[in-house]
Design an enzyme around this catalytic site. Structure first.
Site, PDB file in Angstrom:
ATOM      1  N   ARG A  16     -34.788-109.086 -12.992  1.00 55.10           N
ATOM      2  CA  ARG A  16     -34.565-110.470 -13.405  1.00 55.10           C
ATOM      3  C   ARG A  16     -33.222-111.010 -12.923  1.00 55.10           C
ATOM      4  NH1 ARG A  16     -37.984-111.122 -18.383  1.00 55.10           N
ATOM      5  NH2 ARG A  16     -36.743-112.949 -18.926  1.00 55.10           N
ATOM      6  N   SER A  69     -48.233-120.446 -21.628  1.00 56.13           N
ATOM      7  CA  SER A  69     -49.343-120.734 -20.707  1.00 56.13           C
ATOM      8  C   SER A  69     -50.296-119.546 -20.608  1.00 56.13           C
ATOM      9  CB  SER A  69     -48.814-121.130 -19.326  1.00 56.13           C
ATOM     10  OG  SER A  69     -47.853-120.207 -18.864  1.00 56.13           O
ATOM     11  N   TYR A 122     -32.520-114.354 -10.921  1.00 56.72           N
ATOM     12  CA  TYR A 122     -32.500-115.589 -11.693  1.00 56.72           C
ATOM     13  C   TYR A 122     -31.285-115.631 -12.627  1.00 56.72           C
ATOM     14  CZ  TYR A 122     -34.254-119.411 -14.651  1.00 56.72           C
ATOM     15  OH  TYR A 122     -34.393-120.593 -15.341  1.00 56.72           O
ATOM     16  N   ASP A 123     -31.111-114.557 -13.412  1.00 54.27           N
ATOM     17  CA  ASP A 123     -30.022-114.518 -14.386  1.00 54.27           C
ATOM     18  C   ASP A 123     -28.660-114.703 -13.718  1.00 54.27           C
ATOM     19  OD1 ASP A 123     -32.234-113.720 -15.791  1.00 54.27           O
ATOM     20  OD2 ASP A 123     -31.403-111.842 -16.519  1.00 54.27           O
ATOM     21  N   PHE A 142     -50.991-117.223 -22.924  1.00 49.36           N
ATOM     22  CA  PHE A 142     -51.797-117.087 -24.136  1.00 49.36           C
ATOM     23  C   PHE A 142     -52.843-118.195 -24.244  1.00 49.36           C
ATOM     24  CE2 PHE A 142     -48.513-114.588 -26.907  1.00 49.36           C
ATOM     25  CZ  PHE A 142     -48.571-113.537 -26.005  1.00 49.36           C
TER      26      PHE A 142
END
Length: 327
Positions: free
Chosen positions: A144, A191, A147-148, A193
């Site tokens: 990640r 989205s 992005y982070d 779920f």
């Protein structure tokens, strides 16, 4: 907002950007929407094309842009793990080079500029809820990190441009946001779920579903961004924008099943690397300085979001894509 304001929205064809463009037009602004359509879609802003105060430019913010504007909302960057991990190098470039190019533009034309940062800069937080003063707990080499750390570097650039060039900046840290126009295959929990429930498929939870998230409806978030931009130059942030109501992932799944009337079962999968266990904003600053707080309850926002995805599924072409995506 002055009626003649020229406003640039990068990432304007994305989920959040398209709602922002719409609201800015409603407020009387002249809007330039910039997007390279990596994760944004033309369908999100198709209804705005032809509006006399709306202009669409296909452009990648990693390259310089030369336009005359009064305000800039820098939203350009894929924001879901599926999209930002697809091309992690490009994700970092978008955050860092995009920030440099938009800050350079703001400096040249004297524009006020807002950066859409993220709750991901807090990483897997060891402080709960997360105040703006918390420096975060981030893995700089994980899946990640593109992005982070890209967003963290962008924050550094914004504050250095403020200190070095006296630029008028605004830094918003956006927590989980949901609503109509979310990409159906973006891998985000709401989205995922909703689509799985509407198709009657198993709802996939990573780990035991005890992770917590706070979900802010898109209309409330856009209101916060616009209030922030309209605030005086002495209000520059960082400011958390999100909903402080906290839910476990399992609670979200159960609520989606109930609202859709689905027969979906909840199934468990291994938890992804660096998935935050807790995420909840401290919005005291936004409340005190911007007089802002979200108003839409999760149940109401989910009903509107379910209605949007239900309409998508009525489209045979989209139904096929969604069925394949969650199979």
């Amino acid at each position: 907002m002055h009626l003649e304001n020229r406003v640039l929205v990068t990432g304007g064809a994305g989920f959040l950007g398209s709602h922002l463009c719409e609201r800015l037009l409603d407020a009387g602004a002249n809007v330039i929407c910039v997007d390279n359509f990596f994760s944004g879609t033309r369908s999100n802003i198709e209804h705005l094309i032809g509006h006399k105060r709306f202009e669409l430019i296909r452009h990648d913010v990693t390259m310089p842009l030369f336009v005359e504007v009064d305000e800039i909302y820098n939203l350009a960057c894929p924001a879901s793990p599926v999209h930002y991990q697809r091309d992690p190098v490009q994700t970092t470039k978008t955050s860092v080079l995009g920030a440099i190019n938009m800050l350079g533009l703001a400096k040249r034309v004297g524009a006020k500029i807002l950066q859409a940062s993220t709750s991901e800069i807090y990483g897997d937080p060891q402080v709960h809820p997360q105040p703006e003063s918390y420096w975060g707990h981030v893995n700089p080499i994980g899946l990640r990190a593109c992005y982070d750390e890209g967003k963290r570097c962008a924050e550094t650039l914004f504050f250095d441009y403020k200190r070095q060039h006296n630029l008028r900046i605004k830094l918003a840290r956006i927590f989980n946001t949901y609503g109509p126009r979310m990409h159906p295959n973006d891998g985000r929990v709401v989205s995922n779920f909703v689509v799985q429930a509407l198709l009657g498929r198993d709802i996939t939870i990573y780990g035991e579903g005890t992770q917590t998230r706070s979900f802010c409806y898109v209309d409330d978030l856009v209101d916060g961004l616009m209030r922030f931009m309209a605030a005086g130059d002495g209000v520059f942030g960082p400011i958390n924008l999100g909903n402080p109501e906290e839910f476990t992932i399992r609670q979200l799944a159960e609520q989606v099943i109930a609202l859709t009337g689905s027969r979906s079962r909840i199934v468990h999968r291994p938890i992804p690397q660096d998935d935050p266990h807790q995420r909840r904003p401290d919005i005291s600053c936004a409340h005190d300085v911007l007089e802002w707080a979200p108003r839409t309850r999760l149940s109401e926002g989910l009903k509107r979001t379910i209605g949007y995805f239900d309409a998508l599924l009525a489209d045979r072409t989209m139904h096929g894509r969604l069925t394949t995506a969650v199979a």
